[in-house]
Design an enzyme around this catalytic site. Structure first.
Site, mmCIF file in Angstrom:
data_model
loop_
_atom_site.group_PDB
_atom_site.id
_atom_site.type_symbol
_atom_site.label_atom_id
_atom_site.label_comp_id
_atom_site.label_asym_id
_atom_site.label_seq_id
_atom_site.Cartn_x
_atom_site.Cartn_y
_atom_site.Cartn_z
ATOM 1 N N ALA A 9 0.840 -1.200 0.000
ATOM 2 C CA ALA A 9 0.000 0.000 0.000
ATOM 3 C C ALA A 9 0.868 1.241 0.000
ATOM 4 O O ALA A 9 1.888 1.292 0.683
ATOM 5 C CB ALA A 9 -0.915 0.023 1.217
ATOM 6 N N ASP A 10 0.454 2.215 -0.763
ATOM 7 C CA ASP A 10 1.080 3.528 -0.686
ATOM 8 C C ASP A 10 0.352 4.416 0.310
ATOM 9 O O ASP A 10 0.938 5.341 0.856
ATOM 10 C CB ASP A 10 1.107 4.180 -2.070
ATOM 11 C CG ASP A 10 2.190 3.587 -2.947
ATOM 12 O OD1 ASP A 10 3.263 4.209 -3.050
ATOM 13 O OD2 ASP A 10 1.989 2.494 -3.497
ATOM 14 N N ARG A 11 -0.925 4.112 0.535
ATOM 15 C CA ARG A 11 -1.684 4.869 1.528
ATOM 16 C C ARG A 11 -2.928 4.079 1.923
ATOM 17 O O ARG A 11 -3.685 3.630 1.062
ATOM 18 C CB ARG A 11 -2.083 6.235 0.972
ATOM 19 C CG ARG A 11 -2.742 7.171 1.968
ATOM 20 C CD ARG A 11 -3.130 8.484 1.288
ATOM 21 N NE ARG A 11 -1.968 9.224 0.832
ATOM 22 C CZ ARG A 11 -1.507 10.343 1.377
ATOM 23 N NH1 ARG A 11 -2.123 10.848 2.432
ATOM 24 N NH2 ARG A 11 -0.453 10.963 0.885
#
EC number: 5.3.1.23
Length: 388
Positions: free
Chosen positions: A252-254
């Site tokens: 995940a990036d965010r």
């Protein structure tokens, strides 16, 4: 433990593996200042949310260590450092690890205070940047353990009933300080003899799966197969039972407050397919990737990339005898260069499609209300944001 390193660092010197040259060439670029760190991130020579944050922090640390700061007072020193951090933040705005690292570094130099010496402020910054680097590896090892245990409990993974998994993009040693997040769980499954087979997508348009994840899997001798992004549905339909495909594991990036998750483009469609075929869908991310300030995925800024990433490709030349000439590269067109292109780097997977978010503090599942609750693992941040 893999010997692959995206980042090599000793105080005063930072080297970053140029991942655009992989898997055919192993080359480290020296990064000595904020501009080189920004360029390394923006051009995707380094990628992966944790690695991006590390390179930004250490790149500026090296610059400061080597005497670039021209400030004459403590207040001016803090101002110059914060200006550099704001500049670095724009290199990859979707990745919340970068924002969190920048906020952490700003808080540290402010804590030292405007009454400290210039040297003390710079020293505090460098030490804090190094802590971010060192903590990431411990975090990844914990994510691997929690993820493997969750799969043991939820899908019955055991040495006698090994499972297969699918992963997307690259989330291993090349995306972090080591071990990895989603790929770290796969490494741990392999180490515990719980893994039968790992499938990885090529991850168009930048091919992080075929260039990087496949490289890591082969490097470590993990039984694995590369597929195109468009083969996932067919894989689940025709091979799920035979291979005991139990989970899709992504990074995940965010991850925002309700569990909506921004990750590499193509993640959302895998989540939909997994749900349809009864395959668990797991997000593996450090708590630094959890953004409690953003309520839902609608608030995530999605970076859009240039059209040439879809219409052109670079690769090593194949000789007439079928061998790869690693010293010779060629860039070719894969589409009519006049075509319009839409190229978002990320998509957002709604929380309803996610079975668990695995962090270094444990695996979080949705409650009876169908929502993720991160208050137990992030009580201070949760209270600060929500007032609860």
């Amino acid at each position: 433990m893999s010997t692959l390193q995206a980042v090599k660092y000793i105080r005063g010197k930072l080297e970053v593996l140029d991942q655009l040259r992989l898997p055919h060439e192993f080359h480290y670029d020296e990064v000595s200042n904020r501009t080189e760190a920004f360029d390394s991130i923006y051009t995707m020579r380094v990628r992966g949310a944790p690695a991006i944050a590390i390179v930004a922090a250490l790149g500026l640390a090296v610059e400061l260590h080597n005497g670039s700061c021209t400030a004459s007072s403590a207040e001016e020193t803090i101002g110059q450092i914060e200006e550099a951090l704001d500049y670095l933040k724009e290199s990859r705005p979707t990745a919340v690890d970068l924002t969190n690292a920048i906020n952490q570094l700003k808080a540290r130099i402010r804590e030292v205070g405007s009454t400290a010496t210039k040297e003390a402020i710079i020293s505090a910054f460098i030490e804090e940047a190094e802590k971010i680097f060192e903590k990431d590896l411990k975090t990844n090892l914990s994510i691997g353990d929690f993820g493997a245990e969750w799969l043991r409990a939820q899908v019955g993974a055991s040495p006698e009933q090994q499972i297969s998994v699918l992963t997307h993009c690259n989330t291993g040693s090349l995306a972090t300080s080591g071990h990895g997040t989603a790929l770290g769980i796969i490494r741990t499954l392999q180490a515990k003899k719980l893994l039968h087979h790992a499938f990885c997508t090529e991850t168009r348009p930048y091919n992080q799966g075929s260039r990087l994840t496949a490289f890591e899997l082969v490097f470590e001798g993990i039984p694995s197969t590369l597929i195109t992004d468009s083969m996932a549905a067919s894989l689940f339909r025709t091979r799920k039972q035979e291979k005991n495909i139990a989970a899709v594991i992504v990074g995940a990036d965010r991850v925002v407050r309700n569990g909506d998750t921004a990750n590499k483009i193509g993640t959302y469609q895998l989540a939909v397919l997994a749900k349809h075929h009864g395959v668990k869908f797991i997000v593996a991310a450090p708590t630094t990737s959890i953004d409690l300030e953003t309520e839902t995925g609608d608030g995530i800024k999605i970076e859009e990339r240039k059209k040439e990433e879809l219409t052109q490709v670079t690769g090593a030349v194949i000789k007439p005898d079928g061998t790869v000439d690693e010293s010779s590269k060629v860039r070719v067109a894969t589409a009519d260069q006049r075509i319009n292109v839409w190229n978002p780097a990320f998509d957002v997977t709604p929380a309803e499609f996610i079975d668990a978010v695995v962090t270094e503090k444990g695996a979080i599942e949705k409650g009876p209300d169908g929502k993720f609750d991160f208050s137990q693992i992030l009580p201070e941040r949760w209270a600060k944001i929500t007032g609860a």
